[in-house]
Write a protein that holds these residues in place. Structure first.
Motif, PDB file in Angstrom:
ATOM      1  N   ALA A 261       0.815  -1.211   0.000  1.00 55.91           N
ATOM      2  CA  ALA A 261       0.000   0.000   0.000  1.00 55.91           C
ATOM      3  C   ALA A 261       0.850   1.264   0.000  1.00 55.91           C
ATOM      4  N   GLN A 262       2.097   1.172   0.454  1.00 60.94           N
ATOM      5  CA  GLN A 262       2.977   2.331   0.513  1.00 60.94           C
ATOM      6  C   GLN A 262       3.680   2.611  -0.813  1.00 60.94           C
ATOM      7  N   GLY A 263       3.786   1.607  -1.678  1.00 62.03           N
ATOM      8  CA  GLY A 263       4.416   1.830  -2.977  1.00 62.03           C
ATOM      9  C   GLY A 263       5.548   0.875  -3.315  1.00 62.03           C
ATOM     10  N   PRO A 264       6.410   0.465  -2.368  1.00 60.51           N
ATOM     11  CA  PRO A 264       7.495  -0.454  -2.706  1.00 60.51           C
ATOM     12  C   PRO A 264       6.975  -1.831  -3.116  1.00 60.51           C
ATOM     13  N   VAL A 265       7.767  -2.507  -3.937  1.00 59.36           N
ATOM     14  CA  VAL A 265       7.476  -3.875  -4.351  1.00 59.36           C
ATOM     15  C   VAL A 265       8.579  -4.766  -3.792  1.00 59.36           C
ATOM     16  N   GLU A 266       8.182  -5.808  -3.046  1.00 61.70           N
ATOM     17  CA  GLU A 266       9.151  -6.699  -2.422  1.00 61.70           C
ATOM     18  C   GLU A 266       9.196  -8.036  -3.157  1.00 61.70           C
ATOM     19  N   ILE A 267      10.405  -8.577  -3.266  1.00 58.54           N
ATOM     20  CA  ILE A 267      10.629  -9.881  -3.883  1.00 58.54           C
ATOM     21  C   ILE A 267      11.016 -10.861  -2.773  1.00 58.54           C
ATOM     22  N   TRP A 268      10.257 -11.961  -2.656  1.00 63.32           N
ATOM     23  CA  TRP A 268      10.471 -12.944  -1.603  1.00 63.32           C
ATOM     24  C   TRP A 268      10.839 -14.306  -2.203  1.00 63.32           C
ATOM     25  N   ASP A 269      11.799 -14.943  -1.533  1.00 58.33           N
ATOM     26  CA  ASP A 269      12.176 -16.317  -1.864  1.00 58.33           C
ATOM     27  C   ASP A 269      11.338 -17.248  -0.979  1.00 58.33           C
ATOM     28  N   VAL A 270      10.487 -18.076  -1.630  1.00 57.06           N
ATOM     29  CA  VAL A 270       9.562 -18.895  -0.858  1.00 57.06           C
ATOM     30  C   VAL A 270      10.247 -20.121  -0.258  1.00 57.06           C
ATOM     31  N   HIS A 271      11.361 -20.555  -0.807  1.00 61.29           N
ATOM     32  CA  HIS A 271      12.067 -21.710  -0.255  1.00 61.29           C
ATOM     33  C   HIS A 271      12.863 -21.321   0.994  1.00 61.29           C
ATOM     34  N   LYS A 272      13.459 -20.150   0.935  1.00 62.59           N
ATOM     35  CA  LYS A 272      14.220 -19.667   2.090  1.00 62.59           C
ATOM     36  C   LYS A 272      13.355 -18.870   3.063  1.00 62.59           C
ATOM     37  N   ASN A 273      12.146 -18.546   2.603  1.00 61.08           N
ATOM     38  CA  ASN A 273      11.219 -17.776   3.436  1.00 61.08           C
ATOM     39  C   ASN A 273      11.849 -16.456   3.880  1.00 61.08           C
ATOM     40  N   GLU A 274      12.444 -15.748   2.909  1.00 70.62           N
ATOM     41  CA  GLU A 274      13.080 -14.473   3.220  1.00 70.62           C
ATOM     42  C   GLU A 274      12.938 -13.500   2.052  1.00 70.62           C
ATOM     43  N   ARG A 275      13.035 -12.222   2.359  1.00 74.61           N
ATOM     44  CA  ARG A 275      12.925 -11.183   1.343  1.00 74.61           C
ATOM     45  C   ARG A 275      14.249 -11.058   0.590  1.00 74.61           C
ATOM     46  N   VAL A 276      14.171 -11.023  -0.735  1.00 75.77           N
ATOM     47  CA  VAL A 276      15.377 -10.915  -1.565  1.00 75.77           C
ATOM     48  C   VAL A 276      15.769  -9.461  -1.750  1.00 75.77           C
ATOM     49  N   ARG A 277      14.789  -8.616  -2.097  1.00 83.24           N
ATOM     50  CA  ARG A 277      15.080  -7.187  -2.276  1.00 83.24           C
ATOM     51  C   ARG A 277      13.780  -6.396  -2.258  1.00 83.24           C
ATOM     52  N   THR A 278      13.923  -5.081  -2.104  1.00 86.03           N
ATOM     53  CA  THR A 278      12.806  -4.147  -2.160  1.00 86.03           C
ATOM     54  C   THR A 278      13.061  -3.167  -3.296  1.00 86.03           C
ATOM     55  N   MET A 279      12.079  -3.034  -4.176  1.00 77.73           N
ATOM     56  CA  MET A 279      12.215  -2.184  -5.358  1.00 77.73           C
ATOM     57  C   MET A 279      11.262  -1.006  -5.227  1.00 77.73           C
ATOM     58  N   LYS A 280      11.807   0.179  -5.227  1.00 76.03           N
ATOM     59  CA  LYS A 280      11.034   1.404  -5.016  1.00 76.03           C
ATOM     60  C   LYS A 280      10.718   2.062  -6.349  1.00 76.03           C
ATOM     61  N   GLY A 281       9.987   3.166  -6.273  1.00 74.99           N
ATOM     62  CA  GLY A 281       9.613   3.916  -7.463  1.00 74.99           C
ATOM     63  C   GLY A 281       8.205   4.476  -7.350  1.00 74.99           C
ATOM     64  N   HIS A 282       7.254   3.630  -7.010  1.00 76.82           N
ATOM     65  CA  HIS A 282       5.880   4.100  -6.873  1.00 76.82           C
ATOM     66  C   HIS A 282       5.717   4.860  -5.561  1.00 76.82           C
ATOM     67  N   THR A 283       4.844   5.843  -5.586  1.00 76.20           N
ATOM     68  CA  THR A 283       4.584   6.644  -4.390  1.00 76.20           C
ATOM     69  C   THR A 283       3.233   6.321  -3.759  1.00 76.20           C
ATOM     70  N   GLN A 284       2.426   5.483  -4.427  1.00 74.86           N
ATOM     71  CA  GLN A 284       1.144   5.071  -3.877  1.00 74.86           C
ATOM     72  C   GLN A 284       0.989   3.557  -4.080  1.00 74.86           C
ATOM     73  N   ARG A 285      -0.144   3.025  -3.647  1.00 75.23           N
ATOM     74  CA  ARG A 285      -0.307   1.575  -3.623  1.00 75.23           C
ATOM     75  C   ARG A 285      -0.139   0.946  -5.013  1.00 75.23           C
ATOM     76  N   VAL A 286       0.430  -0.241  -4.995  1.00 71.55           N
ATOM     77  CA  VAL A 286       0.662  -0.998  -6.225  1.00 71.55           C
ATOM     78  C   VAL A 286      -0.436  -2.060  -6.323  1.00 71.55           C
ATOM     79  N   GLY A 287      -1.416  -1.810  -7.172  1.00 70.80           N
ATOM     80  CA  GLY A 287      -2.560  -2.716  -7.262  1.00 70.80           C
ATOM     81  C   GLY A 287      -2.446  -3.763  -8.351  1.00 70.80           C
ATOM     82  N   ALA A 288      -1.447  -3.660  -9.242  1.00 71.59           N
ATOM     83  CA  ALA A 288      -1.335  -4.592 -10.368  1.00 71.59           C
ATOM     84  C   ALA A 288       0.120  -4.967 -10.604  1.00 71.59           C
TER      85      ALA A 288
END
Length: 507
Positions: A261-288
């Protein structure tokens, strides 16, 4: 056929005709004289006999006057017989015409009446040269039969003949489509928001669901549930500022992109159950979010800030291309199967088509009159795109993105929330809200309704297709996920329906 054979066939037929004349009791044989006319002053023979051969020889007669009288009488009698034979042949020919007309109508039904057929046949010459084995143009088939037992006049059924033929003709057995879900999952905190995309099914048969501030993973094989992440960090969230607003699996099924809802997009590794990176750019919620299946490392994101970003998880930059065109929130994104075009829909009622190598749109379609969230590319026809409009539009439209042409429009009489094509047949499934709250399976391009699936009590906002292409999962504002077996090619689903809370199954 050789010339000799043809002469033999003609001679044989002449012999048959001659035999038929004699069988009627006539003692005079109809022949063609091959010698000059008889001499009227010739002397008759002493013993007269009826010749039984074709060639007649002139003979002399001792009484010319008597011979002349006999010849005149014989010629008059012969004329009468010839006239009677001609009349008989004409009658036979007329009967033959009538017979051919009747048989012709029975074999190849004509729209002409019997009188019309006889009149047409009579208009042709009585004797016309005939050719053996001659070619003729087939006559056009018509509908009516003459004096036929299948004529409507003889029909004992109240239905017309055409209807009876349809009813009695062999037909394909009806396809079995279950109208009930084979599994139901309770999904508390599943948001009732038209502009979000919170359900996605991975290539490894794992379902990802965004519930409030958390992302849960449900394994369709083992039925195990795993909590992947919590955006709130464990503290309470009262203003929805940390909610999950969209999710999308990467093609390998080992990583998942999560829009916030804040704008960043996070990439998660489901096997390691951890966040890989956070990608910024948007200033409002990312709905798609939309993943390019031809490049396992790239995806696109659309936001309420009206922008679309192309991203590569290997690139240290947050994005490598920015697309501007929408005037309001971007709520629908889908890459085509070839990975060459991106379709985007927005709350500005616009649908854009973008080329992957250019930041200027290829086509702009302003035909919808409400928000465009439902977007789906056909896997069967190159460049065929389906889109659905919101509550003030209620239409499914079809486009040719290669030429930019409008292919069709169909009014569903309800808000269109999601669309998905079948991978096995030319069929389209749509989810609806407001007054319907149902799922409809369509046959394209006739748009015949193959099945209507009911069960959700609020609008059906979310839709995803299983990796085998046979099942779909739908999510609604009633906080349930329902699994349907709709693309099964008629096979009966043997699974029993089970219901449980997705969060209570965390292990």
């Amino acid at each position: 056929m050789s010339q000799n054979a043809g002469q033999q066939l003609i001679s044989a037929r002449a012999g048959e005709g001659e035999h038929n004349v004699q069988s009627r009791g006539s003692h005079i044989k109809r022949t063609i004289p091959l010698t000059p006319p008889q001499d009227i002053f010739s002397t008759p023979p002493r013993k007269l006999r009826t010749p039984d051969y074709d060639r007649l020889l002139p003979q002399r007669s001792p009484n010319p006057v008597h011979d002349l009288q006999m010849q005149i009488a014989t010629e008059e009698s012969s004329k009468k017989r010839k006239i009677s034979v001609i009349e008989e042949e004409a009658q036979q020919e007329e009967e033959g015409r009538l017979y051919r007309a009747v048989v012709g109508q029975a074999m190849m039904p004509l729209r002409e009446t019997t009188d019309d057929i006889i009149r047409r046949l009579n208009s042709t010459p009585t004797k016309s040269p005939k050719r053996l084995l001659s070619f003729s143009t087939p006559t056009k088939q018509h509908n009516n039969f003459f004096d036929s037992p299948v004529k409507n006049s003889y029909n004992s059924s109240p239905l017309p003949l055409e209807a009876q033929m349809i009813l009695t003709s062999p037909r394909k057995s009806p396809r079995y489509i279950s109208r009930s879900p084979y599994k139901v999952l309770d999904a508390p905190d599943l948001q009732d928001d038209f502009y979000l995309n919170l359900v996605d099914w991975s290539s490894t048969n794992v379902l990802g669901v965004g519930l409030g501030t958390c992302v849960y993973l449900w394994n369709a094989v083992t039925a195990k549930v795993v909590k992947l992440c919590d955006m709130s960090g464990g503290h309470s969230n009262t203003d929805n500022s940390e909610n999950v607003t969209s999710i999308s699996w990467m093609p390998t099924g080992s990583q998942i992109a999560v829009g916030t809802a804040q704008g960043p997009v996070e990439i998660w590794d489901v096997h390691k159950n951890e966040r890989v990176r956070t990608m910024k750019g948007h200033t409002q919620r990312v709905g798609a979010l939309a993943v390019n299946s031809h490049n396992v490392h790239t995806f696109s994101s659309g936001s309420r800030d009206r922008f679309i970003y192309h991203r590569d998880i290997r690139d240290p930059n947050d994005h490598f291309m920015k697309l501007t065109g929408h005037k309001q929130e971007v709520c629908g994104l889908k890459w085509n199967p070839e990975g060459t075009q991106l379709a985007s829909g927005g709350n500005d009622n616009k649908l854009f088509i973008w080329d992957r190598t250019n930041d200027v749109f290829l086509h702009k379609f302003p035909h919808h009159t409400a928000a465009v969230k439902a977007i789906s590319w056909s896997p069967h026809t190159h460049g065929l795109l389906a889109s659905g409009g919101g509550s003030h539009d209620k239409k499914i439209r079809f486009w040719n993105t290669t030429t930019g042409d409008v292919l069709g429009c169909y009014d569903t009489d309800s808000q269109v929330c999601n669309l998905a094509w079948s991978r096995h047949a030319n069929e389209l499934v749509s989810t609806h809200g407001y007054s319907q709250n149902q799922i409809i399976l369509w046959q394209y391009p006739s748009m015949e309704q193959l099945a209507v699936l009911k069960g959700h009590t609020l609008r059906v906002l979310y839709l995803s297709v299983s990796p085998d292409g046979e099942n779909i999962v739908t999510g609604a504002g009633d906080e349930t996920l329902r699994f349907w077996n709709v693309f099964n090619n008629g096979k009966k689903e043997k699974k029993r329906m089970t219901v449980f809370d997705i969060r209570s199954q965390i292990r």
